[in-house]
Design a protein around this motif. Sequence first.
Motif, short mmCIF file in Angstrom:
data_model
loop_
_atom_site.label_atom_id
_atom_site.label_comp_id
_atom_site.label_asym_id
_atom_site.label_seq_id
_atom_site.Cartn_x
_atom_site.Cartn_y
_atom_site.Cartn_z
N ALA A 100 3.88 37.60 56.72
CA ALA A 100 4.92 38.31 57.47
C ALA A 100 6.24 38.34 56.70
O ALA A 100 6.91 39.37 56.61
N LYS A 101 6.61 37.17 56.12
CA LYS A 101 7.88 37.09 55.39
C LYS A 101 7.86 37.99 54.15
O LYS A 101 8.81 38.74 53.90
N THR A 103 5.92 40.57 53.56
CA THR A 103 5.86 41.98 53.96
C THR A 103 7.23 42.49 54.38
O THR A 103 7.63 43.60 54.04
N HIS A 104 7.96 41.65 55.13
CA HIS A 104 9.32 42.02 55.54
C HIS A 104 10.23 42.22 54.32
O HIS A 104 11.01 43.19 54.26
N GLU A 105 10.12 41.32 53.34
CA GLU A 105 10.94 41.44 52.13
C GLU A 105 10.55 42.67 51.31
O GLU A 105 11.41 43.36 50.77
N HIS A 107 9.30 45.43 52.51
CA HIS A 107 9.84 46.58 53.24
C HIS A 107 11.33 46.75 52.95
O HIS A 107 11.81 47.86 52.72
N GLY A 108 12.04 45.61 52.91
CA GLY A 108 13.47 45.69 52.59
C GLY A 108 13.73 46.20 51.19
O GLY A 108 14.66 46.98 50.96
N GLU A 116 22.22 43.85 53.16
CA GLU A 116 21.50 43.12 54.21
C GLU A 116 21.89 41.65 54.23
O GLU A 116 22.04 41.06 55.27
#
Length: 245
Positions: A100-101, A103-105, A107-108, A116
Amino acid sequence: MMELLTSPEAWLALLTLTALEIVLGIDNVIFISVIVSRIPPAQAKRARQIGLLLALVFRIVLLSVLVWLIGLTEPVITVKNVELSWRDIILIAGGAFLIAKATHEIHGEVEAREGESDAQPSASAFFWVIMQIIVIDMVFSLDSIITAIGMAQDLEIMVAAVVIACAVMYVSSGPVARFVANHPTTKMLALAFLVLIGVALVADGFKFHIPRGYIYFAMLFAAAVEVFNVLARRNRRKATRRPAS
C-alpha cells in the motif's frame, strides 16, 4: 564464551549468519531510504539514524525473548485450510502495508504532486516517517530473527551477527539514501522493489514461499540496468556541455 572464540564452527556460523542478516537488511535500508526522501535532508539523516537504531533494538529485544518468539510460529487461526500463526499474520499485515505504501508513493511520483511534503508541518511529517519506520522495522526484525534462530544455537552468535549487520546497514544507508535522492528514477525502481518485497511477505504469510534468491537476483539485475542508465545520462550531459571543436 572462550569456547565460542576458539571454535571454527562458531566463527563459520557467525560469518554465515552475518551475511544472511546483511542480505535480509537490504529491504530495510531500501524502505528507510525511500521513506526519508520526502522530508528535509537534516531531518532525513536523523530519521535514518533513529530508524536503524530501532532496527537494532527490535532485533536484540526479540532475541532476548526467544521462547515467546518461537511461540509465535504456533497456529492460531485457520483460513481456507491454511493454518496461520501470529508470525504469519504479522508478515501478511506488514507485506500489505509495504504494498500500500509503495503503491501510494508510486502514484505520487507518477502524478508529480508538487509540494506534497510541505503540506504537513515538518514536525508532523518527521513523526509520521518515524512511525512508518517503526512498523516496517518490527516486520523485518521478526522475519530476520526467526531466520537467525533456525541457523544458530548460541545467543551470543546471534547477537553478534545482528549487531554487525546493523552496523553495515548504518554505513550503507547514507550512500543509498543520497543516491536515491540524487537520481529520481532510482526511487521508482526502489518503490517497485518494495512492492515485490511486500508480495513476498504476504505470500510467506500464506505459506507460499517465494525463494529469496529469485527476488534478490531480480533486484540486482534491475539495479545494474539502472546504474548503466545513470552512467549513460551522465555521459550524455557531459557530451552536450563539451564545446564543439
